[in-house]
Write a protein that holds these residues in place. Structure first.
Motif, PDB file in Angstrom:
ATOM      1  N   UNK A  19       0.809  -1.217   0.141  1.00  0.00           N
ATOM      2  CA  UNK A  19       0.046  -0.075   0.058  1.00  0.00           C
ATOM      3  C   UNK A  19       0.874   1.246   0.072  1.00  0.00           C
ATOM      4  N   UNK A  20       1.886   1.327   0.819  1.00  0.00           N
ATOM      5  CA  UNK A  20       2.577   2.355   0.909  1.00  0.00           C
ATOM      6  C   UNK A  20       3.606   2.846  -0.375  1.00  0.00           C
ATOM      7  N   UNK A  21       4.031   1.769  -0.907  1.00  0.00           N
ATOM      8  CA  UNK A  21       4.686   1.963  -2.272  1.00  0.00           C
ATOM      9  C   UNK A  21       4.046   2.933  -3.365  1.00  0.00           C
ATOM     10  N   UNK A  78       4.488  10.156  -7.007  1.00  0.00           N
ATOM     11  CA  UNK A  78       4.050  11.687  -7.485  1.00  0.00           C
ATOM     12  C   UNK A  78       2.746  11.645  -7.971  1.00  0.00           C
ATOM     13  N   UNK A  79       1.734  12.713  -7.947  1.00  0.00           N
ATOM     14  CA  UNK A  79       0.556  12.200  -8.689  1.00  0.00           C
ATOM     15  C   UNK A  79       0.693  12.072 -10.016  1.00  0.00           C
ATOM     16  N   UNK A  80       1.696  12.455 -10.825  1.00  0.00           N
ATOM     17  CA  UNK A  80       1.758  12.322 -12.427  1.00  0.00           C
ATOM     18  C   UNK A  80       2.122  10.763 -12.654  1.00  0.00           C
ATOM     19  N   UNK A  81       2.842  10.222 -11.632  1.00  0.00           N
ATOM     20  CA  UNK A  81       3.102   8.550 -11.856  1.00  0.00           C
ATOM     21  C   UNK A  81       1.818   7.866 -11.223  1.00  0.00           C
ATOM     22  N   UNK A  82       1.001   8.364 -10.322  1.00  0.00           N
ATOM     23  CA  UNK A  82      -0.145   7.675 -10.015  1.00  0.00           C
ATOM     24  C   UNK A  82      -1.420   8.606  -9.693  1.00  0.00           C
ATOM     25  N   UNK A  83      -2.044   8.620 -10.844  1.00  0.00           N
ATOM     26  CA  UNK A  83      -3.054   9.681 -10.763  1.00  0.00           C
ATOM     27  C   UNK A  83      -4.053   9.726  -9.775  1.00  0.00           C
ATOM     28  N   UNK A  84      -4.764   8.387  -9.317  1.00  0.00           N
ATOM     29  CA  UNK A  84      -5.634   8.374  -8.111  1.00  0.00           C
ATOM     30  C   UNK A  84      -4.953   8.187  -6.712  1.00  0.00           C
ATOM     31  N   UNK A  85      -3.734   8.516  -6.649  1.00  0.00           N
ATOM     32  CA  UNK A  85      -2.803   8.416  -5.271  1.00  0.00           C
ATOM     33  C   UNK A  85      -3.686   9.303  -4.152  1.00  0.00           C
ATOM     34  N   UNK A  89       9.481   6.001   2.241  1.00  0.00           N
ATOM     35  CA  UNK A  89       9.837   5.791   0.902  1.00  0.00           C
ATOM     36  C   UNK A  89       9.897   7.063  -0.155  1.00  0.00           C
ATOM     37  N   UNK A  90       9.234   8.170   0.469  1.00  0.00           N
ATOM     38  CA  UNK A  90       9.549   9.462  -0.206  1.00  0.00           C
ATOM     39  C   UNK A  90      10.916   9.991  -0.062  1.00  0.00           C
ATOM     40  N   UNK A  91      11.741   9.670   1.002  1.00  0.00           N
ATOM     41  CA  UNK A  91      12.833  10.123   1.356  1.00  0.00           C
ATOM     42  C   UNK A  91      13.876   9.134   0.584  1.00  0.00           C
ATOM     43  N   UNK A  92      13.773   8.194  -0.094  1.00  0.00           N
ATOM     44  CA  UNK A  92      14.577   7.266  -0.756  1.00  0.00           C
ATOM     45  C   UNK A  92      14.943   8.266  -1.988  1.00  0.00           C
ATOM     46  N   UNK A  93      16.406   8.321  -2.258  1.00  0.00           N
ATOM     47  CA  UNK A  93      16.709   9.031  -3.351  1.00  0.00           C
ATOM     48  C   UNK A  93      16.001   8.548  -4.683  1.00  0.00           C
TER      49      UNK A  93
END
Length: 308
Positions: free
Chosen positions: A110-112, A117-124, A178-182
């Motif tokens: 679920x977290x991944x 970003x919204x452009x990668x997953x529009x229904x995020x 996950x957002x902090x991963x480069x």
């Protein structure tokens, strides 16, 4: 006459010395503070252990502090003689063995996508709000119970595991991690032809071991300490998890159907020593598991993962 260069060097030396002394004082104060906090956390457990090994007279009179008085194993002998205690512990261990991996797998899955970003997953944002609202609102006890009954989950181990299979709080923690991963790591993997699935399990999960260890400990403690769902969903007392058993035996004092030997053992102990022994035994597995996970709490998260 002092040369300007010598004066500058002296001033720089004084500043370094002052900073070093401040750092040393901070280290001393910080260490002292952490030691005091650790003592405050450990003392209640030490007191519980001391009471559990003390006689009923000493415990009832309040003589026990941090060391057993009139040392005895009567409380542990009585606890060990109760087959229901060990049966309930096996149920709790089974619950952890099933529930903790299930929590981690679903939290990762679920977290991944929610970390993208919204452009990668529009229904995020839609899915994020769906999960977030479950933290604020609950359907109610009766609908929750009725749903489990309709799926024939009552009086099974799955009734204790499936309702909390997706811990939303853990999802929030992990997606922020996950957002902090480069981003360079994922971009390099994509350039090499890796799919999202490969990127998740080959890059994100190995890097996230410290966070996953923390979430695993949270999940284990949550499953181990839960007692209300066991009382509500288990019709057969032999299916109670450990904390539900302690709730019925220790707190409600449901000591019916005792054998003669059990009754004689119970006469040698008090309510306080019995509670202390079972509380300590109930906490022992988590205490033993913590050192194996603690090493991940102090390890660097992504240090050195990006080169150049």
């Amino acid at each position: 006459m002092v040369q300007p260069s010598s004066r500058s060097a002296s001033d720089a030396y004084m500043r370094v010395s002052t900073s070093r002394r401040r750092l040393e004082w901070f280290s001393v104060l910080n260490t002292t503070f952490l030691i005091l906090v650790s003592i405050i956390c450990v003392l209640p457990l030490v007191h519980i252990v001391a009471v559990s090994f003390s006689s009923s007279t000493a415990a009832a009179a309040g003589y026990v502090k941090l060391w057993p008085v009139d040392f005895t194993l009567a409380s542990y002998t009585y606890t060990a003689s109760r087959e229901a205690f060990w049966q309930s512990m096996l149920v709790s261990l089974e619950r952890i063995a099933i529930g903790t991996p299930l929590n981690l797998i679903l939290t990762i899955l679920v977290a991944f996508p929610l970390s993208k970003e919204t452009k990668a997953f529009s229904l995020r944002m839609v899915y994020a709000w769906v999960f977030f609202l479950t933290m604020l609102f609950h359907g109610g006890l009766i609908p929750w119970y009725s749903t489990l009954k309709e799926y024939n989950l009552l009086d099974t181990i799955w009734a204790l595991v499936l309702p909390g299979a997706v811990p939303v709080f853990s999802v929030v923690l992990l997606l922020n991690f996950f957002r902090e991963v480069p981003k360079e790591l994922e971009e390099a993997a994509v350039m090499d032809g890796a799919s999202y699935w490969t990127t998740l399990w080959k890059i994100y999960v190995p890097i996230s071991k410290p966070a996953l260890a923390t979430l695993a400990l949270f999940s284990m403690v949550e499953h181990w300490n839960s007692w209300f769902d066991g009382l509500l969903l288990m019709g057969d007392p032999s299916h109670y998890p450990l904390q539900s058993y302690i709730q019925t035996i220790v707190i409600q004092q449901n000591l019916t159907n005792l054998s003669r030997d059990e009754a004689m053992n119970l006469a040698l102990i008090s309510d306080r020593t019995l509670k202390a022994s079972q509380i300590f035994l109930g906490s022992l597995p988590i205490i033993l598991a913590y050192p194996f996970l603690q090493k991940y709490f102090v390890k660097g998260i992504v240090l050195g993962s990006v080169k150049g």
